[in-house]
Enzyme design. Structure first.
Site, PDB file in Angstrom:
ATOM      1  N   ASP A 165       0.819  -1.214   0.000  1.00 18.18           N
ATOM      2  CA  ASP A 165       0.000   0.000   0.000  1.00 18.18           C
ATOM      3  C   ASP A 165       0.853   1.265   0.000  1.00 18.18           C
ATOM      4  O   ASP A 165       0.473   2.281  -0.583  1.00 18.18           O
ATOM      5  CB  ASP A 165      -0.928   0.004   1.216  1.00 18.18           C
ATOM      6  N   ASN A 191      -4.881   8.977   1.282  1.00 14.86           N
ATOM      7  CA  ASN A 191      -5.478   8.363   2.471  1.00 14.86           C
ATOM      8  C   ASN A 191      -5.891   9.384   3.523  1.00 14.86           C
ATOM      9  O   ASN A 191      -7.052   9.472   3.894  1.00 14.86           O
ATOM     10  CB  ASN A 191      -4.493   7.380   3.109  1.00 14.86           C
ATOM     11  N   ASP A 192      -4.892  10.131   4.020  1.00 10.97           N
ATOM     12  CA  ASP A 192      -5.193  11.007   5.154  1.00 10.97           C
ATOM     13  C   ASP A 192      -4.175  12.123   5.331  1.00 10.97           C
ATOM     14  O   ASP A 192      -3.048  12.059   4.857  1.00 10.97           O
ATOM     15  CB  ASP A 192      -5.303  10.193   6.455  1.00 10.97           C
ATOM     16  N   ASP A 196      -3.783  13.686  21.314  1.00  4.44           N
ATOM     17  CA  ASP A 196      -2.611  13.303  20.533  1.00  4.44           C
ATOM     18  C   ASP A 196      -2.671  13.815  19.102  1.00  4.44           C
ATOM     19  O   ASP A 196      -1.658  13.806  18.402  1.00  4.44           O
ATOM     20  CB  ASP A 196      -2.457  11.777  20.524  1.00  4.44           C
ATOM     21  N   THR A 228     -10.062   3.133   6.055  1.00  3.58           N
ATOM     22  CA  THR A 228      -9.634   1.836   6.579  1.00  3.58           C
ATOM     23  C   THR A 228      -8.159   1.832   6.965  1.00  3.58           C
ATOM     24  O   THR A 228      -7.600   0.766   7.226  1.00  3.58           O
ATOM     25  CB  THR A 228      -9.896   0.736   5.533  1.00  3.58           C
ATOM     26  N   ALA A 229      -7.532   3.007   7.013  1.00  7.43           N
ATOM     27  CA  ALA A 229      -6.129   3.106   7.415  1.00  7.43           C
ATOM     28  C   ALA A 229      -6.053   3.548   8.887  1.00  7.43           C
ATOM     29  O   ALA A 229      -6.694   2.959   9.748  1.00  7.43           O
ATOM     30  CB  ALA A 229      -5.388   4.065   6.480  1.00  7.43           C
ATOM     31  N   ASN A 285      -7.395   5.913  10.390  1.00  9.77           N
ATOM     32  CA  ASN A 285      -8.722   6.295  10.869  1.00  9.77           C
ATOM     33  C   ASN A 285      -9.431   5.165  11.601  1.00  9.77           C
ATOM     34  O   ASN A 285      -9.991   5.354  12.687  1.00  9.77           O
ATOM     35  CB  ASN A 285      -9.566   6.762   9.678  1.00  9.77           C
ATOM     36  N   ILE A 286      -9.420   3.970  11.028  1.00  7.79           N
ATOM     37  CA  ILE A 286     -10.141   2.855  11.642  1.00  7.79           C
ATOM     38  C   ILE A 286      -9.449   2.406  12.930  1.00  7.79           C
ATOM     39  O   ILE A 286     -10.109   1.961  13.878  1.00  7.79           O
ATOM     40  CB  ILE A 286     -10.293   1.683  10.645  1.00  7.79           C
TER      41      ILE A 286
END
Length: 276
Positions: free
Chosen positions: A66, A139-140, A168, A179-180, A182-183
């Site tokens: 990934d 992704n983020d 944090d 699903t990275a 975040n989950i």
């Protein structure tokens, strides 16, 4: 979704991988498949992709995990070329297929038996004096504390304080990135076709902070203290160097090549043990 690849006219395919890893056998295997169709496989320089060179390619392949795919997405989004992720790494949640599936996949592919799925990226707009710098993440975008002090992240929408997060840090994830990280922080799973983004606090110093889902079209201003900004875990931005930071979903989309029978929910079960 509408396909943007003309199978009959494919001449060159770009291959993006970590050349310092032992993938020579896999590269030779793919090259042999394409030679049968008189298609050239072009190896791309990982550190810096030349966008002009990408214009000559019909689509791109990411060979690795990934992380490799994310790196390709962040470098090649401007070329607007479809991307196929082939997993040669560990988890491979974002990649479309394992390497063992490659031969059978391309048999179907050259029969026009595949599908294209699109996904929006996050756009991070940085203001510094008279300069405007735009960066993108697939992704983020994660604000994470940089010392022993709590991160302080204030979020504004339309010049009004939206929320203040202490802890944090704060994850801003695309639907694909749900699903990275975040989950792992308790955020929701979001289907990648959804044109939304998610704000998920990390170890919030509050009993009431919860993730929130926001629509395409929202652009947030973030004022932060005691933290750094990480884009897809691959690029670090120091907020102190900028006067203003805006984040929202970009108009830019990435196109991904998938097996025609790909089932997103089955992928969740196989990769993340969802529902088990």
């Amino acid at each position: 979704m509408k396909k943007c690849i003309n199978i009959e006219k494919i001449q060159k395919i770009g291959l993006f991988c970590r050349l310092n890893t032992n993938l020579n056998k896999q590269i030779d295997f793919l090259r042999a498949i394409f030679l049968q169709k008189n298609i050239e496989l072009v190896l791309l320089e990982q550190e810096k992709i030349n966008l002009k060179d990408l214009q000559e390619l019909d689509f791109l392949i990411s060979l690795g995990g990934d992380g490799t795919l994310l790196s390709l997405c962040r470098q090649a989004y401007q070329a607007k070329k479809p991307i196929l992720g082939i997993n040669a790494g560990n988890l491979g949640f974002l990649t479309a297929l394992s390497f063992n599936e490659a031969e059978s996949f391309f048999k179907d592919f050259f029969k026009n038996d595949f599908k294209i799925e699109k996904a929006k990226m996050l756009q991070i707009t940085l203001y510094k004096k008279n300069k405007i710098i735009k960066k993108f993440a697939f992704n983020d975008a994660v604000f994470s504390r940089d010392n022993a002090l709590m991160a302080n992240v204030e979020v504004f929408f339309e010049n009004k304080l939206f929320n203040a997060y202490y802890g944090d840090g704060l994850i801003i994830a695309s639907s694909s990135g749900s699903t990275a990280y975040n989950i792992s922080a308790g955020g929701p799973i979001v289907h990648p076709w959804s044109e939304i983004f998610v704000l998920t606090p990390v170890c919030s110093h509050s009993l009431t902070q919860r993730p929130i889902v926001l629509p395409y079209g929202f652009e947030l201003e973030l004022k932060v203290e005691h933290c750094l900004l990480y884009l897809d875990g691959q690029e670090v931005v120091d907020p102190k160097e900028y006067d203003k930071i805006l984040i929202g979903l970009s108009k830019k989309e990435l196109s991904f090549i998938h097996k025609k029978n790909r089932d997103y929910f089955q992928v969740l079960k196989e990769k993340l043990n969802w529902g088990k």
